[in-house]
Design a protein around this motif. Structure first.
Motif: not given
Length: 354
Positions: A180-182, A185, A192, A196-199
């Motif tokens: 879950h580190w993005r 950006p 995800c 979220g997004r970009g993970h």
């Protein structure tokens, strides 16, 4: 059952479970054994099967399934006489056994889940629950003399760093969630399953690579048509499967390999970040997708990591940091049993582990 009854007499037996985003595994392990016996596998009643349901509904389904399957196993000949139950759980959790999230299990936000209390009350035996990668790390702890980072590439991505006899994670469950580190950006970054997004997990997990392959097939139908993936998929990008994708990568299929290389760039960035931050020089990869691709997964990741460079290391030293773990799917079951053997006699008989 009292702690004293667990600490004396014949070798103890445990019922151990691994609750993943795709599969729930339950088996029996005797203290000191190197593998699980009588392992049952069923599809997890969560996000992977019922994607349209609300997160709380999925959480309730998953908990009911886990409780039911454990109770059935304990009542079977295989589970008879078990001294305790250990469960590895695909999600962050606190030290006292409260699950904070289940991105690959129920997706978005649901209520904090006091899973240890629930299972102890319903099963009537001592219960320990730990994050799945925390449990899996204990499988390798005795064989790895130096600090190591265990990374799973399966439905999602998770990691744990093991150092000086312990997994490095806070009591509140923070840490060990590199998936879950993005890494992207952008507002239109890949979504995800956590919302979220970009993970990293949305981009480089088994599900992430599959999504990337399907999108690439739509964007470049000519290359897809020449790929070994086209036949099994019936020429339809939506027909690509993880199994066929892994097989094509193992065979050095140009289209499938190009997709994986693209997805491995953010994973290489993650390894680079961990190394640069804390200096760990041993990275073990497990999980259904990494194991299915096999040694080529590590080779291709090494290609991307050497392009980035790791400060102070040669290309050969960088590649030497990367290895596959055991090629079975018993990591969490074996590790959970070892956690029970190590910690249960010193506790009140129940507990959690981040």
């Amino acid at each position: 059952m009292t702690v004293s009854s667990l600490a004396t007499g014949a070798p103890r037996a445990y019922v151990v479970a691994d609750l993943g985003g795709t599969t729930l595994r339950i088996g029996r392990m005797s203290e000191g054994a190197g593998s699980a016996r009588s392992v049952r596998r069923v599809a997890t009643e969560g996000l992977g099967r019922y994607r349209g349901l609300p997160a709380q509904t999925l959480q309730d389904r998953v908990v009911e399934q886990l409780t039911r399957e454990l109770a059935t196993y304990l009542g079977s000949p295989e589970g008879a006489g078990a001294n305790a139950v250990g469960v590895s759980f695909a999600g962050p959790m606190t030290k006292d056994g409260t699950v904070l999230a289940g991105p690959t299990l129920w997706g978005g936000t649901a209520a904090p889940l006091p899973i240890v209390d629930i299972l102890t009350r319903r099963l009537g035996v001592p219960v320990m629950v730990a994050n799945d990668i925390t449990a899996a790390a204990w499988r390798y702890a005795s064989a790895e003399p130096d600090p190591f980072c265990l990374i799973t590439i399966s439905s999602g991505i998770g990691h744990k760093v093991f150092r000086n006899g312990e997994v490095l994670i806070s009591d509140s469950g923070h840490g060990g969630e590199i998936g879950h580190w993005r890494v992207d950006p952008g507002e239109d970054a890949v979504p995800c399953e956590c919302g979220g997004r970009g993970h990293l997990g949305g981009m480089a997990s088994g599900r992430g690579v599959l999504l990337a392959a399907r999108r690439a097939a739509v964007a470049d139908p000519e290359s897809f048509g020449r790929s070994a993936l086209a036949g099994p998929a019936g020429g339809d990008p939506a027909g690509i499967t993880n199994e066929d994708l892994a097989m094509a990568i193992r065979a050095d299929d140009a289209f499938a390999t190009r997709v994986l290389r693209t997805c491995l760039v953010p994973l290489a960035l993650a390894v680079n970040c961990i190394f640069t931050a804390i200096g760990v020089r041993r990275y073990l990869f497990i999980g259904g997708f990494a194991v299915a691709v096999g040694p080529r997964f590590v080779t291709l990741l090494g290609d991307e990591l050497t392009k980035l460079g790791c400060f102070g290391l040669t290309d050969e030293e960088i590649r030497d940091m990367l290895s596959l773990g055991a090629t079975d799917d018993d990591h969490c079951l074996i590790g959970m049993a070892r956690m029970l053997a190590r910690t249960l006699p010193a506790t009140a008989g129940t507990g959690g582990g981040a």
